[in-house]
Motif scaffolding. Structure first.
Motif, PDB file in Angstrom:
ATOM      1  N   UNK A 573       0.839  -1.196   0.000  1.00 20.57           N
ATOM      2  CA  UNK A 573       0.000   0.000   0.000  1.00 20.57           C
ATOM      3  C   UNK A 573       0.875   1.246   0.000  1.00 20.57           C
ATOM      4  N   UNK A 574       0.678   2.095  -1.003  1.00 19.06           N
ATOM      5  CA  UNK A 574       1.354   3.384  -1.039  1.00 19.06           C
ATOM      6  C   UNK A 574       0.534   4.386  -0.236  1.00 19.06           C
ATOM      7  N   UNK A 575       1.199   5.120   0.636  1.00 19.34           N
ATOM      8  CA  UNK A 575       0.552   6.159   1.431  1.00 19.34           C
ATOM      9  C   UNK A 575       1.243   7.485   1.133  1.00 19.34           C
ATOM     10  N   UNK A 576       0.468   8.547   1.034  1.00 23.00           N
ATOM     11  CA  UNK A 576       1.054   9.867   0.784  1.00 23.00           C
ATOM     12  C   UNK A 576       0.442  10.882   1.741  1.00 23.00           C
ATOM     13  N   UNK A 577       1.238  11.873   2.159  1.00 22.96           N
ATOM     14  CA  UNK A 577       0.677  12.910   3.033  1.00 22.96           C
ATOM     15  C   UNK A 577      -0.358  13.788   2.343  1.00 22.96           C
ATOM     16  N   UNK A 578      -0.343  13.840   1.001  1.00 27.26           N
ATOM     17  CA  UNK A 578      -1.173  14.804   0.293  1.00 27.26           C
ATOM     18  C   UNK A 578      -1.833  14.188  -0.928  1.00 27.26           C
ATOM     19  N   UNK A 579      -2.900  14.818  -1.398  1.00 29.06           N
ATOM     20  CA  UNK A 579      -3.569  14.371  -2.618  1.00 29.06           C
ATOM     21  C   UNK A 579      -2.951  14.998  -3.857  1.00 29.06           C
ATOM     22  N   UNK A 580      -2.324  16.164  -3.697  1.00 28.84           N
ATOM     23  CA  UNK A 580      -1.895  16.944  -4.852  1.00 28.84           C
ATOM     24  C   UNK A 580      -0.409  16.739  -5.137  1.00 28.84           C
ATOM     25  N   UNK A 581      -0.002  17.148  -6.354  1.00 36.16           N
ATOM     26  CA  UNK A 581       1.399  17.116  -6.717  1.00 36.16           C
ATOM     27  C   UNK A 581       1.824  15.792  -7.330  1.00 36.16           C
ATOM     28  N   UNK A 671      -7.285   3.066  -5.373  1.00 41.63           N
ATOM     29  CA  UNK A 671      -6.708   2.894  -4.031  1.00 41.63           C
ATOM     30  C   UNK A 671      -5.329   2.258  -4.062  1.00 41.63           C
ATOM     31  N   UNK A 672      -4.629   2.334  -5.197  1.00 38.19           N
ATOM     32  CA  UNK A 672      -3.232   1.897  -5.190  1.00 38.19           C
ATOM     33  C   UNK A 672      -2.438   2.792  -4.240  1.00 38.19           C
ATOM     34  N   UNK A 673      -2.815   4.060  -4.189  1.00 39.59           N
ATOM     35  CA  UNK A 673      -2.248   5.015  -3.239  1.00 39.59           C
ATOM     36  C   UNK A 673      -3.381   5.615  -2.426  1.00 39.59           C
ATOM     37  N   UNK A 674      -3.143   5.785  -1.135  1.00 37.88           N
ATOM     38  CA  UNK A 674      -4.125   6.382  -0.234  1.00 37.88           C
ATOM     39  C   UNK A 674      -3.464   7.501   0.550  1.00 37.88           C
ATOM     40  N   UNK A 675      -4.276   8.424   1.046  1.00 37.85           N
ATOM     41  CA  UNK A 675      -3.750   9.388   2.009  1.00 37.85           C
ATOM     42  C   UNK A 675      -3.497   8.656   3.323  1.00 37.85           C
ATOM     43  N   UNK A 676      -2.576   9.176   4.108  1.00 37.85           N
ATOM     44  CA  UNK A 676      -2.296   8.544   5.401  1.00 37.85           C
ATOM     45  C   UNK A 676      -3.556   8.524   6.253  1.00 37.85           C
ATOM     46  N   UNK A 677      -4.361   9.593   6.184  1.00 39.44           N
ATOM     47  CA  UNK A 677      -5.613   9.630   6.941  1.00 39.44           C
ATOM     48  C   UNK A 677      -6.515   8.460   6.564  1.00 39.44           C
ATOM     49  N   UNK A 678      -6.655   8.197   5.259  1.00 33.28           N
ATOM     50  CA  UNK A 678      -7.555   7.138   4.804  1.00 33.28           C
ATOM     51  C   UNK A 678      -7.054   5.749   5.184  1.00 33.28           C
ATOM     52  N   UNK A 679      -5.771   5.634   5.520  1.00 34.42           N
ATOM     53  CA  UNK A 679      -5.212   4.316   5.844  1.00 34.42           C
ATOM     54  C   UNK A 679      -5.480   3.901   7.284  1.00 34.42           C
ATOM     55  N   UNK A 704       3.541  10.827  10.311  1.00 32.60           N
ATOM     56  CA  UNK A 704       4.597   9.850  10.022  1.00 32.60           C
ATOM     57  C   UNK A 704       4.420   8.604  10.885  1.00 32.60           C
ATOM     58  N   UNK A 705       4.117   8.798  12.158  1.00 34.41           N
ATOM     59  CA  UNK A 705       3.909   7.675  13.082  1.00 34.41           C
ATOM     60  C   UNK A 705       2.733   6.808  12.626  1.00 34.41           C
ATOM     61  N   UNK A 706       1.628   7.450  12.214  1.00 38.07           N
ATOM     62  CA  UNK A 706       0.468   6.696  11.742  1.00 38.07           C
ATOM     63  C   UNK A 706       0.829   5.875  10.513  1.00 38.07           C
TER      64      UNK A 706
END
Length: 747
Positions: A573-581, A671-679, A704-706
């Motif tokens: 699961x790829x997690x990213x802090x942001x939706x943009x960029x 959902x290959x990538x999700x926001x950290x919140x959604x994970x 980061x901890x989450x």
């Protein structure tokens, strides 16, 4: 200005936002096709179009007709009618059924469907039920097209037409024209700004009180999306003024009227609520508040959030006061003997704080257990559940998401459900939970895991259904991100001091060998994670966002599967802090879909907006849909796409298959990538996390901890070491406007 009439042969592109279309049309009396471009909302292959516009020469695509006005005519030829009906226009009618209908009625087909649709029973293979479905679909399609054209006239996205029609039926255009701000409150995907554009196009004055009231509700709604339960009165006025561009006195006047009418709520000093129906302690009716009486500390709530916050606090305090079905027995237990027996017979060696947590859960009506990864929450939970079962008590276990419920079942050795399923949502009963105070849950102990994810509204529904004599054990990690929805339930309960709690902080032997667990605790203590010499925690430098995104795709598609034998679509699961960029969720999903599930002959797909949903894609539900029994954060795989029935079927992680009408696809995202919140609440064999300085204010320690604590076997971070250091160093936690702690008696 030129006129062009002909048959639309195919659509090569059509935007759901504004109806901009690129199509191929055969002019009347000609054998060649021409390209047409322009806003052509709702047009279908096979239709006869009467167009006005201009011929132009495109640098890359050659000669094309730029449409200014369009009038739709029903297809006049047999072939045109057949293609029109089989184009996906009518749900349930594909090319085969369309051919049968046209073979039966010929050039009279459209007239039969419009004027005498019961004659469709004359078509071989079409029974009465199928005919009724076709009649309803034809009627709905014509009305949706009318809504599309109306939206186009006022310059709004035509893709909203289906939802608007489903909400209001034949009254859709009247509601849009007469009460545009209702859309913001009642139609998913339409916010205040869109409703405001409609109102402006229809001539509503900027200082109309209806607009100001809608702006105030929007400001509070937007705040709730950021996790707030209320806004201080002066902050609400400031946000509404910035949004509306009107005089502050007008905003204040409208706010006072909304408070007096009970459409919004406030809590004044001493805990008194507003509204004409409220009373002072002496029993006299309270006067409607004025803005002068609402100091900056006085909160203003949307009514559902005020009721939920009051309800949660009252339920916890009431639960603590009511008799217990278990505490009397467990207060007399010789705990030293119990723990010795567990160690000797079952190999369950509990540390001192774990023992204290077990005693607390079984002797206190409401309690909280917190701790990070590897600190023994699982063993503690399993012990509590087994001891309750051993005495014949009835435990129930629940978590906010399906993924978290599955993990809880495995950890506790007892079935766990999502909170929504535990409460038995009943779409046919007016859209409510079957379990409530009138029909409470049947249990002596309710264990709720991942409480950091629990928002205020769901917490209120859950506590309403708790039997008065039952115990409630709330379990979570207070250092993780707060809930996506409004509230900080776990933090507020801990901050209030009103509920007994135990925090586990000792890392046990089995977890001490895990680089993931050690690094999670280092991060939580403000220390940089170890990046060398570990076999489950890695860092790959990437110079910029594009390089980082490319490295993430390489890691997921090639390097991790090759080195660790993990399935890139199921296990990583790829997690990213942001939706943009470039390294945000949206772009990473596009790149990962291209790498892991590219277009292929025979692999069906369906586009919605800018997203192509493809058979085999991993997807996530983005809102609670009680009718379909799917909830925000549910993840699954696309199992089927049926263009004839206009259905996309998702197989979720619990094995259920849910069919989505094509008009509901805006509820899904890749959902290959999700926001950290959604994970949150999820656990994955491996996580890959892009981390860059461009992520700015999102570089926070709890984020980061989450992210790190979502991984079981492997953590891979790609990006800039300076961004990693910034995240570890940042203890900034967004302050949420919540009042639960104060309602519970915090000082």
């Amino acid at each position: 200005m030129h006129t062009l009439e002909g048959t639309l042969d195919r659509i090569t592109f059509q935007s759901d936002d504004d109806g901009y279309t690129v199509g191929r049309l055969t002019p009347v009396g000609k054998r060649f096709q021409v390209t047409i471009v322009g806003k052509l909302a709702g047009v279908r292959p096979g239709e006869q179009l009467l167009l006005e516009g201009e011929w132009q020469e495109h640098r890359d695509h050659g000669r094309q007709f730029a449409v200014i006005t369009c009038r739709t005519l029903m297809p006049a030829t047999i072939d045109g009618i057949r293609r029109y009906l089989g184009s996906g226009l009518i749900k349930g009618v594909g090319p085969t059924t369309a051919r049968k209908i046209v073979d039966t009625f010929g050039k009279d087909t459209i007239e039969v469907i419009e004027r005498d649709p019961d004659r469709l029973t004359e078509v071989p293979g079409l029974g009465r039920r199928k005919v009724e479905l076709i009649k309803a679909a034809w009627r709905a399609q014509q009305r949706i097209k009318e809504v599309m054209l109306f939206l186009q006239e006022v310059g709004l996205p035509t893709g909203m037409a289906v939802r608007i029609y489903k909400q209001y039926g034949d009254a859709a255009i009247q509601v849009v024209r007469d009460e545009p701000y209702r859309l913001a409150d009642e139609v998913y995907g339409i916010g205040f700004l869109t409703a405001d554009r409609i109102a402006a196009a229809l001539g509503l004055a900027p200082d109309d009180p209806r607009r100001v009231a809608a702006g105030l509700r929007h400001a509070l709604g937007a705040a709730s999306e950021d996790g707030h339960c209320f806004l201080p009165a002066d902050e609400l006025v400031r946000r509404a003024r910035a949004l509306l561009g009107v005089a502050p006195t007008l905003v204040q006047e409208v706010l006072e009227k909304l408070l007096a009418a009970g459409e919004l709520e406030t809590r004044r000093p001493g805990g008194q609520e507003n509204g004409g129906q409220r009373v002072h302690p002496d029993g006299q009716p309270s006067a409607p508040p004025t803005l002068a009486s609402l100091a900056s500390s006085n909160p203003v709530y949307l009514k559902p959030l005020a009721m939920a916050e009051t309800g949660v606090a009252a339920a916890i305090l009431r639960q603590q006061r009511s008799p217990s079905s278990m505490a009397g027995f467990y207060r007399q237990v010789r705990w030293e003997q119990v723990f010795a027996h567990l160690a000797e017979r079952h190999g369950m060696h509990l540390a001192e704080r774990q023992q204290a947590a077990v005693r607390m859960a079984l002797t206190k009506k409401v309690s909280v257990l917190t701790g990070g990864p590897g600190t023994g929450k699982t063993t503690t939970l399993r012990t509590v559940v087994q001891l309750a079962l051993a005495r014949g008590y009835r435990p129930l276990l629940a978590s906010p998401t399906g993924r978290a419920a599955k993990r809880l079942s495995e950890a506790a050795g007892h079935e766990a459900k999502t909170i929504h399923r535990l409460l038995e949502y009943a779409p046919g009963a007016g859209g409510s939970f079957r379990r409530s105070s009138d029909r409470p849950l049947e249990c002596d102990l309710l264990v709720v895991d991942e409480v950091s994810m629990l928002d205020l509204l769901l917490a209120n529904h859950l506590l309403k259904a708790l039997p008065p004599r039952a115990h409630l054990l709330l379990v979570g990690d207070a250092d993780q991100l707060p809930s996506v929805g409004p509230g900080s339930v776990l933090h507020d309960i801990l901050r209030s001091g009103a509920v007994p709690s135990v925090h586990l902080d000792q890392i046990f032997r089995q977890a001490s060998g895990s680089g993931i667990a050690r690094n999670a605790h280092r991060i939580n203590c403000g220390e940089l994670p170890e990046l060398h010499g570990l076999d489950d925690f890695f860092f790959f430098p990437a110079a910029d966002a594009d390089a980082c995104a490319a490295r993430v795709v390489e890691l997921v598609a090639e390097r991790i599967p090759r080195r660790f034998g993990l399935d890139p679509r199921r296990d990583i699961q790829v997690l990213s802090p942001t939706h943009k960029g470039a390294a945000g969720v949206a772009n990473l999903n596009r790149l990962l879909q291209e790498a892991l599930n590219p277009p292929a002959p025979g692999r069906p797909e369906r586009s919605f907006g800018a997203t192509s949903f493809r058979l085999g894609d991993r997807v996530i539900q983005q809102r609670n849909n009680y009718e379909l029994d799917v909830y925000n954060g549910d993840v699954g795989t696309i199992a089927a796409i049926d263009h004839t029935e206009q259905l996309l079927t998702v197989r979720f992680e619990d094995g259920r298959e849910v069919a989505y009408d094509f008009g509901l696809l805006d509820e899904l995202a890749l959902a290959y990538a999700l926001s950290v919140h959604k994970s949150q609440g999820g656990e994955y064999p491996a996580i890959v996390l892009p981390l860059l300085l461009q992520h700015g204010g999102l570089l926070q320690r709890n984020l980061l901890y989450t992210a790190v604590t979502r991984a079981r076997r492997l953590v891979v971070i790609s990006g800039d070491r300076r961004a990693l250091a910034a995240a570890v160093a940042s203890e900034r936690i967004q302050t949420r406007f919540t009042g639960l702690a104060e309602r519970l008696g915090a000082r």
